[in-house]
Design an enzyme around this catalytic site. Structure first.
Site, PDB file in Angstrom:
ATOM      1  N   LYS A  88       0.852  -1.191   0.000  1.00 43.76           N
ATOM      2  CA  LYS A  88       0.000   0.000   0.000  1.00 43.76           C
ATOM      3  C   LYS A  88       0.889   1.242   0.000  1.00 43.76           C
ATOM      4  CE  LYS A  88      -3.852   1.911   2.691  1.00 43.76           C
ATOM      5  NZ  LYS A  88      -4.737   1.675   3.842  1.00 43.76           N
ATOM      6  N   SER A 163      -9.595   1.269   2.501  1.00 39.51           N
ATOM      7  CA  SER A 163      -8.764   2.130   1.697  1.00 39.51           C
ATOM      8  C   SER A 163      -7.663   1.390   0.934  1.00 39.51           C
ATOM      9  CB  SER A 163      -8.123   3.209   2.576  1.00 39.51           C
ATOM     10  OG  SER A 163      -7.275   2.637   3.559  1.00 39.51           O
ATOM     11  N   SER A 187      -9.715  -1.322   6.480  1.00 39.51           N
ATOM     12  CA  SER A 187      -9.091  -1.099   5.184  1.00 39.51           C
ATOM     13  C   SER A 187      -8.323  -2.269   4.597  1.00 39.51           C
ATOM     14  CB  SER A 187      -8.156   0.102   5.247  1.00 39.51           C
ATOM     15  OG  SER A 187      -8.919   1.263   5.136  1.00 39.51           O
TER      16      SER A 187
END
Ligand code: GLN
Length: 481
Positions: A88, A163, A187
Site C-alpha cells: 500500500k 482504503s 481497510s
C-alpha cells in the site's frame, strides 16, 4: 469480469507462495521469469484495474536475480524469495515515491524503509510496486485517491473497496501473489472481501508501524493480503514482531497452532448485532451458509451478544478523526508536503493545505480538531474512549464463552463507482462490522465466502488478542470445507 491470463506458462492467479517456490526449486520457471510474467500481467491489467500508483520493476527484478542465484548455488530459499509482492502506498520503501493517495505527498520520495518493507526485502520478496489507496487511508472505496479509483476485478464498474483497494485488487488477478495493506477501521478486510481474497488485520501491536504514514495511531495496523490463509500466515510471520522504533509493537506470543486444533472443540459465536438492518440479503445468506459449513463439520455455533456494537461506529469516527487531525498537522507544506510559496507564512500554510488535501481529509481534520478542543474533549474524545472500554468488555465477556466470532466483513456487496462518494455517512456505514476489531485491538480476518452473482462476499472471523494462529488455521480449514 477482467480476464485472468496465463503468462509464459504460469497461471499467476493460481500461484501461492509455496507453489511458486516449488516451481522455482524444480526449475519449472526461474524467479526472473516469474517476475517478468507478473510485470506483463500488470501491464495488461492496469489500464482497466488501476491497482498501482508506482511500479518498481528494478526492485522486483533485482530480488528475482538474487533468488535465482541462491537456487544456482543450491542454497535454501528464504520465506519470500522471488515472490511478487506489492505494498500500500502508505508504507515507505526507500527511494520510491510514497504518496498516501494524496496530492500533498505526490512528490515525496521515501528516505528509508518502513520496518515491514525491510522485513520483506530481508525475506527476498520481489517488490513490484506501490498500490492505490484512499487519501491517507480515509475511505472505503479508493475513490478518495487523488489519482483515481481502483476498479473491482470482478466488475470494473464497481469499487474494489478501501482504503487498501489497490493491494486487494493486485492480489486478486495475479499481478502479485501477496500484498501489504494497512487497516484502521477495515481497510484490509473490506477490500479483501470486495475482491475475493484473504485479508488480516493483526492484533494491535503485533506489527510495527515505523515508516508507515499514520492515520489514527491507536487504531492503525499493517497486515497481509493473500489468496490463501496459508500465504497470509507466511507473510504475517515475516512482518510481525517487536521493533524498537515502534513503542506499541510487541513480540507476540504467537505459536503456529497446527497440532492441537480440532474443529470439534471449536465454539463459534455469532453476534446478533452483526446481522442487523442494513445487511444485504445476499451477503447474509452467503455468510450464514459459510458458518453452517463449520457447524456441519463439527464446530459448535451459538448466538452471542455484543450490545455496545451499536456505538462502535460513532466512537470509531470520533477517535479516527481526532487522531487524524493530530497526525496530519505535519503536512503544512513546510515540514512535509506540497509547498506553495507565499510572502506571508500563514498564507503559505493555508494555500499548501488548501491545494494539497482533499475534501474528506479536510473534513476529518476539522471535525477532529473540534472534538479535541478545550471544552469538547471530554464530551467527544474522552466519551469515545469510554465506549471503547465498554466495547472491550463486550468482547472479553464473549470470549469466555466462545473461541472465535463470525459474521459478515461488510454489510454490502461491492457497490458501483460513484454510488456513495457524495454521501460521507453512507460511506462510513460500510465499516460497521470492521471497526469494532480496531477499536478493541483484536485480530480479525476476512475469508472469501462465495459470491452473489459474480460479486465476492467475505466472512469475518475475530479472535482473542494474539490468536492469529487460530484465524489462519480456520482459514485453511474453510478452504477445504
Ligand atoms: N473506511 C474507514 C475509514 O474511512 C477505514 C479506513 C482504514 O482502515 N484505513 O476510516
Amino acid at each position: 469480469m477482467l480476464k485472468k491470463q496465463e503468462k509464459g506458462g504460469i497461471n499467476l492467479w493460481e500461484l501461492t507462495i509455496e507453489k511458486a517456490q516449488e516451481g522455482l526449486r524444480t526449475k519449472e520457471f526461474s524467479a526472473s521469469e516469474l517476475v517478468e510474467a507478473a510485470l506483463r500481467n500488470i501491464e495488461e491489467l492496469e489500464p482497466k484495474l488501476h491497482a498501482f500508483l508506482t511500479l518498481t520493476p528494478e526492485l522486483a527484478l533485482e530480488a528475482a536475480r538474487t533468488a535465482d542465484e541462491r537456487i544456482a548455488r543450491g542454497e535454501k530459499l528464504l520465506a519470500l524469495s522471488g515472490i511478487p509482492c506489492s505494498l500500500k502506498d502508505a508504507i515507505l520503501v526507500q527511494g520510491v515515491p510514497c504518496t498516501a493517495g494524496s496530492r500533498m505527498l505526490e512528490h515525496y520520495i521515501a528516505p528509508y524503509d518502513a520496518f515491514v518493507s525491510k522485513k520483506l526485502k530481508e525475506a527476498g520478496a520481489a517488490i513490484m510496486g506501490k498500490t492505490n489507496m484512499d487519501e491517507f487511508g480515509m475511505g472505503a472505496s479508493t475513490e478518495h485517491s487523488v489519482f483515481g479509483p481502483t476498479k473491482n476485478p470482478a466488475d470494473p464498474e464497481r469499487v474494489a473497496g478501501g482504503s487498501s483497494g489497490g493491494s486487494a485488487a493486485s492480489v486478486a488477478l495475479g499481478e502479485c501473489v501477496i500484498s501489504l495493506g494497512e487497516d484502521t477501521g477495515g481497510s484490509i478486510r473490506q477490500p479483501a472481501s470486495f475482491c475475493g481474497v484473504v485479508g488480516l488485520k493483526p492484533t494491535y501491536g503485533a506489527v510495527s508501524r515505523a515508516g508507515v504514514i499514520a492515520l489514527a495511531s491507536s487504531l492503525d495496523q499493517v497486515g497481509p493480503f493473500a489468496r490463501t490463509a496459508r500465504d497470509a500466515e507466511i507473510l504475517f510471520n515475516v512482518i510481525r514482531g517487536k521493533d524498537p522504533l515502534d513503542s506499541t509493537s510487541v513480540d507476540c506470543p504467537y505459536k503456529p497452532q497446527t497440532t492441537n486444533y480440532k474443529l470439534q472443540d471449536l465454539r463459534i459465536g455469532v453476534p446478533k448485532e452483526y446481522f442487523a438492518k442494513g445487511l444485504e440479503a445476499g451477503v447474509e445468506k452467503a455468510v450464514r451458509q459459510a458458518i453452517q459449513k463449520f457447524e456441519k463439520a463439527g464446530a459448535r455455533v451459538a448466538q452471542i451478544q455484543l450490545p455496545y456494537t451499536e456505538y462502535a461506529l460513532a466512537a470509531y469516527y470520533v477517535i479516527n478523526m481526532s487522531e487524524a487531525s493530530a497526525n496530519l498537522a505535519r503536512y503544512d507544506g513546510v515540514r512535509y508536503g506540497l509547498h506553495q510559496e507565499e510572502s506571508d507564512l500563514l498564507q503559505e500554510y493555508l494555500d499548501s493545505r488548501g491545494a494539497g488535501l482533499g475534501k474528506e481529509v479536510k473534513r476529518r481534520i476539522m471535525l477532529g480538531t473540534y472534538a479535541l478542543s478545550a471544552g469538547y474533549y471530554e464530551a467527544y474524545y474522552l466519551k469515545a474512549q469510554k465506549v471503547r472500554s465498554l466495547l472491550k468488555q463486550d468482547f472479553d465477556k464473549a470470549f469466555t464463552a466462545v473461541d472465535v466470532i463470525m459474521g459478515p466483513t461488510s454489510p454490502v456487496l461491492p457497490f458501483r463507482l460513484g454510488e456513495r462518494i457524495q454521501d460521507p455517512l453512507a460511506m462510513y456505514l460500510v465499516d460497521a462490522y470492521t471497526v469494532p476489531a480496531n477499536v478493541v485491538g483484536l485480530p480479525a480476518i476476512s475469508l472469501p465466502a462465495g459470491r452473489v452473482g459474480n460479486l465476492p462476499v467475505g466472512l469475518q472471523v475475530m479472535a482473542p488478542a494474539f490468536a492469529e494462529n487460530l484465524l489462519f488455521e480456520l482459514g485453511k480449514t474453510f478452504e477445504n470445507l
